[in-house]
Scaffold this active site. Structure first.
Site, PDB file in Angstrom:
ATOM      1  N   HIS A 258      -7.424  -1.029   2.292  1.00  0.00           N
ATOM      2  CA  HIS A 258      -8.471  -0.003   2.273  1.00  0.00           C
ATOM      3  C   HIS A 258      -8.709   0.411   0.818  1.00  0.00           C
ATOM      4  CE1 HIS A 258     -10.818   3.046   4.221  1.00  0.00           C
ATOM      5  NE2 HIS A 258      -9.953   4.043   4.111  1.00  0.00           N
TER       6      HIS A 258
ATOM      7  N   HIS B  86     -12.666  14.313   8.085  1.00  0.00           N
ATOM      8  CA  HIS B  86     -12.853  13.269   9.091  1.00  0.00           C
ATOM      9  C   HIS B  86     -11.599  12.424   9.289  1.00  0.00           C
ATOM     10  CE1 HIS B  86     -13.555  10.879   5.397  1.00  0.00           C
ATOM     11  NE2 HIS B  86     -13.093   9.880   6.123  1.00  0.00           N
TER      12      HIS B  86
END
Length: 312
Positions: free
Chosen positions: A179, A115
């Site tokens: 992140h 993804h």
């Protein structure tokens, strides 16, 4: 103008969690801007710098860079599964050119991309079997990491190859920004996690579903303040975006993995895809950032950014 750039954060959680309505609307508006920019530019070829999250690349063999000659999507989180339209002959020539510039790169005649690499293309085109795309893997989760200066030089070499192309080229980078999702680290991995990191190819549907459910649950816990995940760092994110905007890509050379872990999380290294893409664009000439969006979004476990740029 024959070269352009789109860099954007990705998140497997886009379709699986529910941020506040105004946040979701802002992200959708930014993605609409990105989509329109690419459709207006109408590239002949997309050069896609992407990471991987132990779906296509594993510790049984982990290169810092890999150029795909042929590729397919892994289908994780409901992303694109199956064949990707890769112009093999151009990929072969690109890899040889990069190697000739003294930048070693791996190649793959069957690259699997997850993804993290395909989400921007899906957002823009919906499919990956029509628009020609060269997938380029940049290791962004698995230590040891190559120096960021090497990432810049790798991107520069890619850009130099396309500088005088008669095709319209879109450089695409996907990842980050600050992140820290629950991706296992090899240094602290359990035996089960170590097996995944070393060779987790072709998981059963049940195993994949369980892994994805854990990530969704971690995002929900993060929003509640209950997850063992680093906070997002908007200050770090904005400083990174300022360098992108400045055009002075050599400033990225000062980044190092330990500082990035400490300031922005263990997956902040995904900005290596942005660094490669901006360095590629810079190699084609001075550029101008034409759009920027940024918002720290806990539901996506990401400082979420979108930028577009054109060679002047």
């Amino acid at each position: 103008m024959t070269q352009a750039l789109l860099c954007m954060s990705h998140s497997p959680l886009l379709e699986h969690v529910n941020p506040p309505v105004e946040v979701k609307a802002a992200v959708e508006a930014a993605l609409d801007q990105a989509r329109q920019f690419v459709l207006d530019f109408n590239p002949d070829l997309v050069v896609n710098f992407g990471p991987d999250h132990y779906n296509g690349f594993f510790y049984d063999l982990m290169p810092p860079f890999c150029i795909g000659y042929e590729a397919l999507g892994t289908g994780d989180y409901g992303s694109w599964e199956g064949s990707i339209s890769v112009p093999t002959s151009i990929s072969e020539e690109l890899a040889q050119y990069v190697i000739d510039q003294d930048i070693d790169t791996a190649i793959s005649r069957r690259m699997e991309v997850d993804h993290g690499a395909v989400q921007p293309m899906e957002i823009i085109y919906g499919r990956l079997d029509q628009t020609p795309l060269i997938p380029i893997f940049i290791n962004s989760v698995a230590r040891p990491f190559t120096k960021v200066s090497r990432v810049r030089k790798f991107g520069q070499a890619v850009g130099e190859y396309f500088k005088n192309s008669d095709k319209k080229i879109l450089f695409l980078g996907s990842g980050g920004l600050s992140h820290d999702p629950p991706v296992p680290q090899i240094a602290t991995a359990t035996p089960e996690q170590r097996a995944l990191l070393t060779n987790g190819r072709n998981p059963t549907p049940e195993a994949r579903a369980a892994r994805e459910t854990r990530t969704i649950a971690a995002a929900e816990a993060f929003v509640r303040g209950e997850a063992d995940i680093m906070e997002l760092n908007p200050e770090w994110d904005r400083a990174f975006l300022d360098i992108c905007k400045s055009g002075q890509v050599a400033k990225f050379d000062s980044y190092n993995p330990d500082d990035m872990d400490a300031a922005a999380g263990h997956s902040s290294h995904e900005v290596r895809t942005w660094i490669a893409a901006y360095s590629a664009l810079s190699a084609c000439g001075p550029y101008e950032v034409t759009y920027e969006f940024y918002k720290p979004i806990k539901e996506y476990i990401a400082g979420f950014g979108v930028t577009t740029a054109l060679v002047k």
